[in-house]
Motif scaffolding. Structure first.
Motif, PDB file in Angstrom:
ATOM      1  N   PHE A  84       0.602  -1.336  -0.063  1.00 47.15           N
ATOM      2  CA  PHE A  84      -0.174   0.050   0.099  1.00 47.15           C
ATOM      3  C   PHE A  84       0.720   1.388  -0.083  1.00 47.15           C
ATOM      4  N   THR A  85       2.092   1.107   0.436  1.00 47.21           N
ATOM      5  CA  THR A  85       2.844   2.208   0.877  1.00 47.21           C
ATOM      6  C   THR A  85       3.136   3.100  -0.422  1.00 47.21           C
ATOM      7  N   PRO A  86       3.583   2.579  -1.614  1.00 43.45           N
ATOM      8  CA  PRO A  86       3.824   3.235  -2.929  1.00 43.45           C
ATOM      9  C   PRO A  86       2.710   4.182  -3.080  1.00 43.45           C
ATOM     10  N   TYR A  87       1.688   3.575  -3.086  1.00 43.13           N
ATOM     11  CA  TYR A  87       0.258   4.453  -3.627  1.00 43.13           C
ATOM     12  C   TYR A  87       0.003   5.592  -2.683  1.00 43.13           C
ATOM     13  N   LEU A  88       0.235   5.450  -1.429  1.00 42.44           N
ATOM     14  CA  LEU A  88       0.094   6.473  -0.457  1.00 42.44           C
ATOM     15  C   LEU A  88       1.137   7.438  -0.549  1.00 42.44           C
ATOM     16  N   LEU A  89       2.316   6.979  -0.827  1.00 37.28           N
ATOM     17  CA  LEU A  89       3.414   8.197  -0.832  1.00 37.28           C
ATOM     18  C   LEU A  89       3.181   8.962  -2.153  1.00 37.28           C
ATOM     19  N   PHE A  90       2.776   8.548  -3.088  1.00 37.66           N
ATOM     20  CA  PHE A  90       2.423   9.229  -4.473  1.00 37.66           C
ATOM     21  C   PHE A  90       1.084  10.002  -4.225  1.00 37.66           C
ATOM     22  N   THR A  91       0.178   9.731  -3.510  1.00 36.55           N
ATOM     23  CA  THR A  91      -1.007  10.240  -3.168  1.00 36.55           C
ATOM     24  C   THR A  91      -0.944  11.504  -2.380  1.00 36.55           C
ATOM     25  N   ILE A  92       0.045  11.430  -1.486  1.00 40.23           N
ATOM     26  CA  ILE A  92       0.413  12.335  -0.700  1.00 40.23           C
ATOM     27  C   ILE A  92       1.018  13.496  -1.212  1.00 40.23           C
ATOM     28  N   THR A  93       1.846  13.343  -2.178  1.00 43.33           N
ATOM     29  CA  THR A  93       2.503  14.219  -2.870  1.00 43.33           C
ATOM     30  C   THR A  93       1.699  15.145  -3.808  1.00 43.33           C
ATOM     31  N   LEU A  94       0.623  14.292  -4.365  1.00 43.12           N
ATOM     32  CA  LEU A  94      -0.393  14.941  -5.344  1.00 43.12           C
ATOM     33  C   LEU A  94      -1.089  15.797  -4.317  1.00 43.12           C
ATOM     34  N   VAL A  95      -1.712  15.508  -2.977  1.00 45.97           N
ATOM     35  CA  VAL A  95      -2.497  16.103  -2.385  1.00 45.97           C
ATOM     36  C   VAL A  95      -1.720  17.451  -1.960  1.00 45.97           C
ATOM     37  N   ILE A  96      -0.566  17.241  -1.551  1.00 49.24           N
ATOM     38  CA  ILE A  96       0.337  18.584  -0.698  1.00 49.24           C
ATOM     39  C   ILE A  96       0.483  19.442  -2.034  1.00 49.24           C
ATOM     40  N   SER A  97       0.642  19.062  -3.319  1.00 48.93           N
ATOM     41  CA  SER A  97       0.958  19.792  -4.203  1.00 48.93           C
ATOM     42  C   SER A  97      -0.283  20.904  -4.546  1.00 48.93           C
ATOM     43  N   LEU A  98      -1.512  20.333  -4.184  1.00 49.92           N
ATOM     44  CA  LEU A  98      -2.671  21.261  -4.280  1.00 49.92           C
ATOM     45  C   LEU A  98      -2.649  22.441  -3.503  1.00 49.92           C
ATOM     46  N   GLY A  99      -1.916  22.258  -2.268  1.00 52.51           N
ATOM     47  CA  GLY A  99      -1.957  23.208  -1.282  1.00 52.51           C
ATOM     48  C   GLY A  99      -0.648  24.298  -1.327  1.00 52.51           C
ATOM     49  N   LEU A 100       0.152  24.265  -2.369  1.00 56.98           N
ATOM     50  CA  LEU A 100       1.427  24.708  -2.672  1.00 56.98           C
ATOM     51  C   LEU A 100       1.178  26.397  -2.947  1.00 56.98           C
TER      52      LEU A 100
ATOM     53  N   VAL B 160      -0.777  20.809   8.464  1.00 59.67           N
ATOM     54  CA  VAL B 160      -1.347  19.636   7.716  1.00 59.67           C
ATOM     55  C   VAL B 160       0.012  19.185   6.737  1.00 59.67           C
ATOM     56  N   PHE B 161       0.694  20.171   6.029  1.00 58.44           N
ATOM     57  CA  PHE B 161       1.398  19.930   5.078  1.00 58.44           C
ATOM     58  C   PHE B 161       2.843  19.192   5.793  1.00 58.44           C
ATOM     59  N   ILE B 162       3.161  19.799   6.744  1.00 56.21           N
ATOM     60  CA  ILE B 162       4.247  18.926   7.515  1.00 56.21           C
ATOM     61  C   ILE B 162       3.889  17.346   8.148  1.00 56.21           C
ATOM     62  N   TYR B 163       2.772  17.503   8.591  1.00 53.66           N
ATOM     63  CA  TYR B 163       2.176  16.269   8.939  1.00 53.66           C
ATOM     64  C   TYR B 163       1.901  15.187   7.903  1.00 53.66           C
ATOM     65  N   LEU B 164       1.565  15.520   6.892  1.00 53.41           N
ATOM     66  CA  LEU B 164       1.292  14.629   5.762  1.00 53.41           C
ATOM     67  C   LEU B 164       2.531  14.113   5.270  1.00 53.41           C
ATOM     68  N   LEU B 165       3.559  14.988   5.228  1.00 57.21           N
ATOM     69  CA  LEU B 165       5.075  14.418   4.859  1.00 57.21           C
ATOM     70  C   LEU B 165       5.419  13.422   6.050  1.00 57.21           C
ATOM     71  N   VAL B 166       5.215  13.787   7.187  1.00 54.48           N
ATOM     72  CA  VAL B 166       5.507  12.744   8.298  1.00 54.48           C
ATOM     73  C   VAL B 166       4.955  11.576   7.997  1.00 54.48           C
ATOM     74  N   LEU B 167       3.512  11.507   7.858  1.00 54.96           N
ATOM     75  CA  LEU B 167       2.795  10.525   7.544  1.00 54.96           C
ATOM     76  C   LEU B 167       3.534   9.355   6.365  1.00 54.96           C
ATOM     77  N   GLY B 168       3.892  10.190   5.461  1.00 60.54           N
ATOM     78  CA  GLY B 168       4.550   9.396   4.274  1.00 60.54           C
ATOM     79  C   GLY B 168       5.958   8.784   4.910  1.00 60.54           C
ATOM     80  N   SER B 169       6.639   9.625   5.665  1.00 58.97           N
ATOM     81  CA  SER B 169       7.779   8.810   5.989  1.00 58.97           C
ATOM     82  C   SER B 169       7.573   7.971   6.997  1.00 58.97           C
ATOM     83  N   PHE B 170       6.707   7.962   7.864  1.00 55.46           N
ATOM     84  CA  PHE B 170       6.301   6.778   8.878  1.00 55.46           C
ATOM     85  C   PHE B 170       5.816   5.475   7.886  1.00 55.46           C
ATOM     86  N   PHE B 171       5.211   5.797   7.069  1.00 51.01           N
ATOM     87  CA  PHE B 171       4.812   4.504   6.131  1.00 51.01           C
ATOM     88  C   PHE B 171       6.091   3.803   5.287  1.00 51.01           C
ATOM     89  N   LEU B 172       6.925   4.872   4.800  1.00 50.23           N
ATOM     90  CA  LEU B 172       7.773   4.391   4.162  1.00 50.23           C
ATOM     91  C   LEU B 172       8.888   3.417   5.167  1.00 50.23           C
TER      92      LEU B 172
END
Lengths: 309, 218
Positions: free
Chosen positions: A66-82, A99-111
């Motif tokens: 599941f992690t690769p899909y989550l990581l890619f989705t997180i980057t897409l979601v964050i890019s909307l808020g840039l 939200v930006f910081i904790y989405l990044l942490v979520l990605g690092s956690f799952f990776l």
């Protein structure tokens, strides 16, 4: 107009990020007196990986899959808020800097979880190192952005950028200091030299590569693409949040075009700086990394003090 | 024009502050020297801008002299010392890096505290930059105190002088032309004498480490 901006924002990061990596690799090759691969080589690498079969360990759980899909989705979601092309559209609250910081942490956690999921020793030490770096980086990242929050009195990243653009340059001293703190965090979060060498697979030094060693084929392509996106997200945030000139009001097509071209130039410039640092600085020993990350944190706190008192 | 100068002032003042902080972090003597040259270059531009603002030929001359002495001359001189003595790494500090950074933070907070509030209140527009210049002075002084290495101490004193120059420019304490030239001449002589002293320390003790000078007690 808003739909157009939404589409551009969600496509811009994944489409441009491999090119950005290509530019960094090209500059590094130039600095080493090599011709280097084409600027579009990262696109070809991704395409190649998407056409390859996968080998998945029988001990891998859903986290690994599941992690690769989550990581890619997180980057897409964050890019909307840039902070580019639009000012202040807080879609589902993703424009918030926390939200930006904790989405990044979520990605690092799952990776990190995915790294240890297959039971490989490489993944284990990679995850352990990643968690150490992430834990020390988040403070610096948070404190690098807090001075802007206090100056602009908003946590909306897009609004922060557009309000900061109206401040006179005389008040930019703490912002420049905060940017240095942010830049150190950028290098750490994206596993760049001096924190990690993205081009190495030496077991003594690798961090990010160790965690994704068990991945292959399409999932590896997604993880690689997500890491390209993450770097571009940090670069955009660095150039548009800390130096927010050339942002458009989102009212005219010409404005969007001008803002996009200006952003592209700024991205190329900061990519060049990253490449320059990678070509001139050696990778630090793991036990010296906390010193550099603590420097980032202290610079962030200094910037905060200059803003508040 | 005034606005552009004010904005450049902000950038240069921040550069001077950041270089004094980074001097504590880098380990190589050559990196510390490069930081000093960058800092001095920023000071020279500050003086040049002062000349532009006041349309003063004297200040242009001082800026040019500052550039020549602190960037060109000091750069060549210090590079020769580092190359001749083959001493790239600076001896250790008394405090470790996290504690050093904590002290730097404390010094910056001190400058923004009520102790210096009366000084800063006199210059409400430039208060942020003046506090950075003051912090730069204290941080440079701390570099002299915290480092064992004679070369780092030498750079620390020169960085302290740069901080004082920036502070005096920001609060409008420029001196008469003759005095400014005299100060620069002093700096030139200081670079000569201090470099000779550092070289003597090296030839006598085989290191830039001032801890080894404890043998002088015997």
């Amino acid at each position: 107009m808003e739909i157009l901006i939404f589409i551009i924002k969600i496509l811009f990061v994944p489409l441009i990020s491999p090119f950005c990596i290509g530019v960094i690799r090209k500059i590094k090759a130039f600095m080493q007196n090599r011709e280097g691969a084409s600027l579009f080589q990262p696109y070809r690498d991704l395409l190649k990986l998407f056409h390859k079969d996968e080998v998945i360990s029988p001990t891998a759980s859903w986290i690994f899959l599941f992690t690769p899909y989550l990581l890619f989705t997180i980057t897409l979601v964050i890019s909307l808020g840039l902070p580019f092309l639009s000012a202040g559209n807080n879609l589902f609250g993703i424009n918030d800097f926390l939200v930006f910081i904790y989405l990044l942490v979520l990605g690092s956690f799952f990776l990190s979880l995915a790294g240890i999921d297959t039971g490989s020793s490489f993944g284990g030490f990679g995850s352990s190192r990643e968690m150490t770096i992430v834990a020390l980086t988040e403070g610096g990242l948070l404190f690098a952005m807090l001075p802007i929050v206090l100056l602009t009195k908003t946590t909306n990243i897009s609004l922060m950028a557009s309000l900061l653009a109206t401040l006179p340059l005389l008040q930019f001293a703490p912002i420049i200091i905060a940017f240095i703190a942010f830049f150190i965090a950028l290098l750490a979060e994206n596993s760049r030299i001096p924190f990690d060498n993205p081009a190495t697979h030496l077991e003594l030094t690798m961090v990010h590569e160790a965690m994704i060693l068990e991945y292959s084929g399409k999932r590896l392509a997604l993880i690689e693409w997500a890491s390209f996106n993450k770097l571009l997200i940090f670069i955009i945030l660095g150039v548009n949040l800390f130096f927010p000139w050339g942002l458009n009001s989102g009212s005219l097509y010409l404005d969007i075009l001008f803002a996009s071209i200006f952003l592209f130039i700024k991205i190329l410039f900061l990519s060049g700086v990253v490449a320059l640092i990678e070509s001139t600085v050696a990778k630090l020993r793991f036990f010296r990394l906390p010193d550099l990350l603590f420097t980032s944190f202290i610079l962030g706190v200094i910037a905060l003090f200059l803003v508040t008192i | 024009m005034d606005l552009i100068i004010l904005q450049l002032l902000s950038l240069l003042g921040t550069t001077v502050f950041l270089t004094s902080v980074l001097m504590h972090i880098v380990r190589r003597n050559s990196s510390r020297m490069t930081l000093y040259l960058v800092q001095s270059f920023a000071v020279a531009i500050l003086l040049f801008m002062g000349g532009l603002q006041e349309k003063s030929l004297g200040l242009f001359f001082i800026a040019a002299l500052t550039f020549f002495i602190k960037v060109v001359f000091a750069g060549i001189f210090f590079s020769k010392i580092i190359d001749q003595k083959q001493v790239q790494q600076t001896p250790a500090t008394y405090l470790n890096l996290p504690t050093t950074l904590g002290v730097i933070l404390g010094l910056t907070m001190l400058v923004r505290s009520s102790i210096f509030a009366p000084v800063l209140a006199l210059f409400p527009v430039d208060a942020q930059l003046i506090s950075l210049a003051l912090a730069g002075i204290f941080i440079s002084l701390f570099l002299v105190i915290n480092r064992h290495g004679a070369f780092a101490q030498l750079i620390g004193i020169l960085s302290l002088e740069n901080g004082l120059v920036v502070f005096s420019i920001l609060v409008g304490l420029e001196q008469a032309f003759g005095i400014e030239v005299g100060i620069l001449f002093n700096i030139l002589v200081w670079i000569f004498i201090a470099s000779a002293l550092v070289s003597l320390v090296y030839s006598h003790f085989g290191s830039f480490d001032t801890i080894k000078m404890r043998r002088l007690k015997d």
